[in-house]
Design a protein around this motif. Structure first.
Motif, PDB file in Angstrom:
ATOM      1  N   SER A   1      -0.676   2.607  14.630  1.00 34.20           N
ATOM      2  CA  SER A   1      -0.835   1.282  15.216  1.00 34.20           C
ATOM      3  C   SER A   1      -2.189   1.150  15.903  1.00 34.20           C
ATOM      4  O   SER A   1      -2.721   2.126  16.441  1.00 34.20           O
TER       5      SER A   1
ATOM      6  N   ARG B   1       0.952  -3.017  13.820  1.00 36.19           N
ATOM      7  CA  ARG B   1       1.879  -1.898  13.795  1.00 36.19           C
ATOM      8  C   ARG B   1       1.714  -1.051  12.535  1.00 36.19           C
ATOM      9  O   ARG B   1       1.086  -1.450  11.557  1.00 36.19           O
TER      10      ARG B   1
ATOM     11  N   ASP C   1       6.819   0.915  10.460  1.00 31.30           N
ATOM     12  CA  ASP C   1       7.613   0.247  11.489  1.00 31.30           C
ATOM     13  C   ASP C   1       8.302  -0.969  10.881  1.00 31.30           C
ATOM     14  O   ASP C   1       7.655  -1.866  10.351  1.00 31.30           O
TER      15      ASP C   1
ATOM     16  N   THR D   1       9.245   4.273  17.055  1.00 27.61           N
ATOM     17  CA  THR D   1       8.055   3.586  16.582  1.00 27.61           C
ATOM     18  C   THR D   1       6.925   3.768  17.586  1.00 27.61           C
ATOM     19  O   THR D   1       7.095   4.335  18.663  1.00 27.61           O
TER      20      THR D   1
ATOM     21  N   SER E   1      12.526  -2.479  16.688  1.00 31.10           N
ATOM     22  CA  SER E   1      12.004  -1.968  15.425  1.00 31.10           C
ATOM     23  C   SER E   1      12.314  -0.484  15.321  1.00 31.10           C
ATOM     24  O   SER E   1      12.654   0.166  16.306  1.00 31.10           O
TER      25      SER E   1
ATOM     26  N   ALA F   1      11.090   3.241  13.032  1.00 28.34           N
ATOM     27  CA  ALA F   1      10.247   3.909  12.045  1.00 28.34           C
ATOM     28  C   ALA F   1      11.115   4.293  10.852  1.00 28.34           C
ATOM     29  O   ALA F   1      12.170   4.904  11.002  1.00 28.34           O
TER      30      ALA F   1
END
Length: 441
Positions: free
Chosen positions: A200, A226, A230, A305, A315, A317
């Motif tokens: 990110s 991001r 993600d 994330t 969110s 990963a």
């Protein structure tokens, strides 16, 4: 040594007995729609503009209120289509336009999710929902409100980092006095750059509005780009969990190798999808299970994330099929993505079962979709049954037993418990593939 045909017959007889119990479970309700109804409560981060004195800063507008108050457009009526006597010239004083208000739009708490931008870039379905039309894909644009109709403007959106996109511009006609308008142009993202966004990073986006005399109003906002891994699955009250299907890559070249290895297990005589009976379908999945087990797939619980989830945005990963193949690691979502990719490649229909803290796979055993089994993919590395077998002739049966252990656990324990707690949603992968494209590899 047991011949291949006899081995397959024995496996089928064994599985038929198990399925009498597993398939006694009830078939479940309708699969989820592509989007929730517009009446679902949703905090949008903005509020209706009630006067030109300024924008109201509020976070309590529902989806229904948004859809009632806001008009969302992607393109605009050319100024040449409006009679000259109806056009109102923009008024400009001391660096600001005075007969309309505007502000830049950047959803998702000022964060851009490449996985969402890419997977919805070619969306060709109909979303009868103003809010969803305003946030899908890049979710960058302008918010306008004017006190006069037909005010012609020019606009620009520019990225300070040209590797993402350079500049996009065009014309805008503020058509109706008092109508709050979200103008959401298509952003020419460099998809290759977004695909390679493995970490990110900050990004600055500049929004500009001009009149024909060159008067300009400019606003710059810092955003956060991001990682491609993600996946956003909730924004305020709105669920985006269908975006997990973007990580399924059914056309990955490694799939052909895995399917060839599955055929070599001799659990099945062909990889044929639904061309056989229910048991043949299950044995194909078991053969794929054996291949991945022998490749050394391990459970890995990494889901964090680059930015922690909050009460506004959530969110996770997610490894794509490609990521998991390269690392031989998968958490519950990753493992479900791996199996969904492989099964979709041979036209076996799947669902992703999502709960508040877990994910597992569902797969239909026939083209009719009247019977479904569930699979706990995190049990892929288990070997307690396999390790007890010492003779090669019984090895394949042990693999089937090990596989069915994960099927029975998911079908007879996990699913009923989560269902009883009203804590699951089933994402039909076939359905959502009509709207969400897979991420490139």
């Amino acid at each position: 040594m047991q011949c291949e045909k006899c081995h397959q017959t024995g496996s089928k007889q064994y599985l038929l007995l198990l399925l009498l119990f597993v398939f006694s479970l009830p078939i479940h309700g309708q699969l989820p729609k592509v989007l929730k109804d517009a009446g679902d409560v949703l905090k949008t981060g903005t509020e209706t503009m009630r006067s030109l004195s300024g924008f109201i800063d509020a976070t309590k507008r529902t989806t229904a209120q948004f859809n009632k108050s806001v008009k969302v457009i992607k393109s605009n009526t050319p100024a040449s289509d409006v009679p000259a006597d109806q056009v109102t010239k923009p008024k400009y004083k001391k660096g600001e336009f005075t007969n309309f208000k505007w502000e830049p739009i950047a959803y998702f708490d000022g964060q851009i999710f490449p996985s969402m931008v890419i997977s919805m870039a070619n969306y060709n379905g109909n979303i009868d929902d103003a809010f969803m039309n305003s946030v899908k894909s890049s979710a960058l644009g302008f918010r306008f409100l004017s006190d006069k109709s037909y005010i012609p403007l020019k606009w620009e959106i520019e990225s300070s980092d040209k590797s993402y996109f350079d500049k996009v511009s065009g014309d805008f006609m503020s058509q109706q006095a008092g109508q709050e308008v979200y103008f959401m142009p298509n952003i020419p993202w460099n998809m290759s750059t977004l695909t390679k966004q493995i970490s990110s990073s900050p990004i600055n986006i500049i929004f500009r509005v001009f009149d024909e005399d060159g008067n300009k109003s400019e606003k710059s906002i810092p955003l956060f780009m991001r990682s491609i891994n993600d996946c956003i699955y909730r924004y305020h009250e709105q669920k985006f969990d269908f975006l997990f299907t973007a990580f399924i890559q059914e056309q990955h070249p490694e799939i052909d190798k895995i399917l060839k290895e599955a055929l070599n297990t001799k659990l099945v005589s062909a990889i044929s999808g639904y061309q056989g009976d229910d048991v043949n379908t299950i044995l194909q999945v078991a053969a794929i299970w054996k291949v991945l087990h022998d490749r050394g797939f391990q459970y890995s619980s990494v889901t964090t994330t680059s930015t922690n989830s909050t009460n506004i945005i959530a969110s996770q990963a997610v490894r794509t099929f490609d990521n998991s193949m390269k690392t031989n690691q998968a958490n519950c979502v990753d493992g479900t993505v791996v199996f969904a990719s492989l099964l979709r490649a041979i036209n076996i229909s799947t669902v992703m079962v999502l709960t508040h803290n877990h994910c597992f796979l569902g797969f239909y055993t026939s083209k009719k979709k009247n019977k479904i089994l569930y699979l706990e993919t995190t049990m892929l590395a288990n070997s307690d049954i396999i390790d007890q077998v010492k003779t090669p002739s019984k090895k394949n049966q042990a693999y089937v037993d090990q596989f069915m252990q994960a099927v029975r656990y998911a079908s007879n324990k996990e699913y009923p418990e989560y269902k009883a707690a009203n804590d699951l949603v089933e994402i039909d992968v076939d359905y959502y593939r009509n709207f969400v494209r897979p991420l490139p590899f």
